[in-house]
Scaffold this motif. Structure first.
Motif, PDB file in Angstrom:
ATOM      1  N   UNK A 185       3.519   8.392   1.725  1.00  0.00           N
ATOM      2  CA  UNK A 185       3.775   7.361   2.736  1.00  0.00           C
ATOM      3  C   UNK A 185       3.570   6.008   2.068  1.00  0.00           C
ATOM      4  N   UNK A 186       4.303   5.003   2.533  1.00  0.00           N
ATOM      5  CA  UNK A 186       4.144   3.673   1.959  1.00  0.00           C
ATOM      6  C   UNK A 186       4.314   2.615   3.032  1.00  0.00           C
ATOM      7  N   UNK A 187       3.791   1.440   2.734  1.00  0.00           N
ATOM      8  CA  UNK A 187       3.949   0.296   3.624  1.00  0.00           C
ATOM      9  C   UNK A 187       5.184  -0.494   3.213  1.00  0.00           C
ATOM     10  N   UNK A 188       5.876  -1.024   4.199  1.00  0.00           N
ATOM     11  CA  UNK A 188       7.046  -1.867   3.924  1.00  0.00           C
ATOM     12  C   UNK A 188       6.673  -3.342   3.894  1.00  0.00           C
ATOM     13  N   UNK A 189       5.386  -3.619   4.069  1.00  0.00           N
ATOM     14  CA  UNK A 189       4.919  -5.003   4.131  1.00  0.00           C
ATOM     15  C   UNK A 189       4.338  -5.408   2.780  1.00  0.00           C
ATOM     16  N   UNK A 226      -2.910   7.532   9.132  1.00  0.00           N
ATOM     17  CA  UNK A 226      -1.932   8.548   8.729  1.00  0.00           C
ATOM     18  C   UNK A 226      -2.590   9.589   7.823  1.00  0.00           C
ATOM     19  N   UNK A 227      -3.393   9.118   6.875  1.00  0.00           N
ATOM     20  CA  UNK A 227      -4.055  10.017   5.935  1.00  0.00           C
ATOM     21  C   UNK A 227      -5.130  10.851   6.634  1.00  0.00           C
ATOM     22  N   UNK A 228      -5.904  10.243   7.518  1.00  0.00           N
ATOM     23  CA  UNK A 228      -6.957  10.970   8.235  1.00  0.00           C
ATOM     24  C   UNK A 228      -6.384  12.070   9.121  1.00  0.00           C
ATOM     25  N   UNK A 269      -4.709  -7.948   0.101  1.00  0.00           N
ATOM     26  CA  UNK A 269      -4.657  -6.657  -0.582  1.00  0.00           C
ATOM     27  C   UNK A 269      -5.829  -5.777  -0.157  1.00  0.00           C
ATOM     28  N   UNK A 270      -5.761  -4.506  -0.563  1.00  0.00           N
ATOM     29  CA  UNK A 270      -6.848  -3.574  -0.276  1.00  0.00           C
ATOM     30  C   UNK A 270      -7.041  -3.362   1.210  1.00  0.00           C
ATOM     31  N   UNK A 271      -8.301  -3.340   1.629  1.00  0.00           N
ATOM     32  CA  UNK A 271      -8.613  -3.107   3.042  1.00  0.00           C
ATOM     33  C   UNK A 271      -8.179  -4.265   3.933  1.00  0.00           C
ATOM     34  N   UNK A 272      -7.866  -5.408   3.352  1.00  0.00           N
ATOM     35  CA  UNK A 272      -7.415  -6.563   4.136  1.00  0.00           C
ATOM     36  C   UNK A 272      -5.907  -6.561   4.373  1.00  0.00           C
ATOM     37  N   UNK A 273      -5.206  -5.627   3.755  1.00  0.00           N
ATOM     38  CA  UNK A 273      -3.754  -5.566   3.932  1.00  0.00           C
ATOM     39  C   UNK A 273      -3.427  -5.224   5.390  1.00  0.00           C
ATOM     40  N   UNK A 274      -2.374  -5.813   5.960  1.00  0.00           N
ATOM     41  CA  UNK A 274      -2.022  -5.557   7.367  1.00  0.00           C
ATOM     42  C   UNK A 274      -1.765  -4.088   7.692  1.00  0.00           C
ATOM     43  N   UNK A 275      -1.338  -3.285   6.710  1.00  0.00           N
ATOM     44  CA  UNK A 275      -1.021  -1.881   6.962  1.00  0.00           C
ATOM     45  C   UNK A 275      -2.149  -0.929   6.567  1.00  0.00           C
ATOM     46  N   UNK A 276      -3.285  -1.463   6.184  1.00  0.00           N
ATOM     47  CA  UNK A 276      -4.378  -0.582   5.744  1.00  0.00           C
ATOM     48  C   UNK A 276      -4.820   0.361   6.868  1.00  0.00           C
ATOM     49  N   UNK A 277      -4.967  -0.154   8.065  1.00  0.00           N
ATOM     50  CA  UNK A 277      -5.414   0.670   9.189  1.00  0.00           C
ATOM     51  C   UNK A 277      -4.404   1.765   9.505  1.00  0.00           C
ATOM     52  N   UNK A 316       0.838  -1.198   0.000  1.00  0.00           N
ATOM     53  CA  UNK A 316       0.000   0.000   0.000  1.00  0.00           C
ATOM     54  C   UNK A 316       0.872   1.246   0.000  1.00  0.00           C
ATOM     55  N   UNK A 317       0.313   2.331  -0.524  1.00  0.00           N
ATOM     56  CA  UNK A 317       0.990   3.624  -0.467  1.00  0.00           C
ATOM     57  C   UNK A 317      -0.053   4.735  -0.465  1.00  0.00           C
ATOM     58  N   UNK A 318       0.347   5.888   0.056  1.00  0.00           N
ATOM     59  CA  UNK A 318      -0.499   7.082   0.035  1.00  0.00           C
ATOM     60  C   UNK A 318       0.059   8.009  -1.032  1.00  0.00           C
TER      61      UNK A 318
END
Length: 214
Positions: free
Chosen positions: A168-172, A190-192, A177-185, A156-158
């Protein structure tokens, strides 16, 4: 003794100019304009901004996907008028014709949705070809999925869609994928935190913010 000059009578003076074409003398307190009337045309001031636009009509679907915070299509259309300076020209059963500021275009690819682009070329909305298509307005900031073609995993990335920068990006890399990705939350939080109104697609764009203020 000097001889006096001979005085000319009026008749003598008139005889000096015999044979010359007569004219009508016009006395004025200020000199006449040497240019013919109409040489300088009056400049009309255009106060109506819509008259300054070139014909830039784009046909959009009647239906619009409502973003969070908008309770009706009419409210969203009013917001589009303020943020985009769009003008609704006419409506049909399935579509509406709108006049956009100069530089906006609707790009029809060979496949995929039609892209509504702003003057800088950024896609601001998409819609399909079918009669029941919906217009989807895209936000400036969002969490995107990123796929690794070799491993088949996703991350994922912002992204800032205004300039293409990754904020911002995830290192995982995960099979989820999508909302099920471990870094989605984490990335959503971060974005909110930094852009609390990011779900409103008519906020944070430079032109929208300026138009809303004015």
């Amino acid at each position: 003794m000097k001889k006096g000059k001979t005085k000319l009578t009026r008749q003598d003076a008139e005889r000096l100019f015999e044979g010359l074409p007569g004219g009508n003398a016009k006395v004025s307190s200020r000199p006449e304009n040497p240019f013919e009337a109409g040489v300088f045309e009056a400049v009309e001031r255009v106060d109506d901004e819509s008259k300054l636009w070139k014909d830039n009509l784009i046909t959009l679907p009647m239906a619009i996907e409502l973003p969070a915070g908008y309770e009706s299509v009419s409210r969203l259309r009013d917001a589009m008028v303020r943020a985009w300076r769009v003008r609704w020209v006419r409506e049909g059963k399935k579509e509406v014709v709108a006049e956009f500021p100069e530089g906006w275009t609707a790009v029809r690819p060979e496949s995929g949705p039609i892209a509504l682009r702003d003057p800088s070329g950024v896609v601001r909305a998409v819609y399909g070809w079918a009669e029941d298509a919906e217009l989807r307005i895209l936000p400036r900031y969002l969490v995107e999925s990123q796929a690794n073609s070799s491993s088949g995993l996703g991350s994922l990335l912002v992204r800032d869609r205004g300039n293409g920068q990754i904020l911002e990006r995830s290192s995982i890399w995960s099979a989820q994928t999508g909302t099920n990705h471990p870094d989605w939350t984490r990335l959503s939080a971060w974005l909110n935190l930094r852009f609390p109104q990011h779900q409103d697609p008519l906020r944070y764009w430079e032109d929208c913010e300026e138009n809303i203020r004015n």
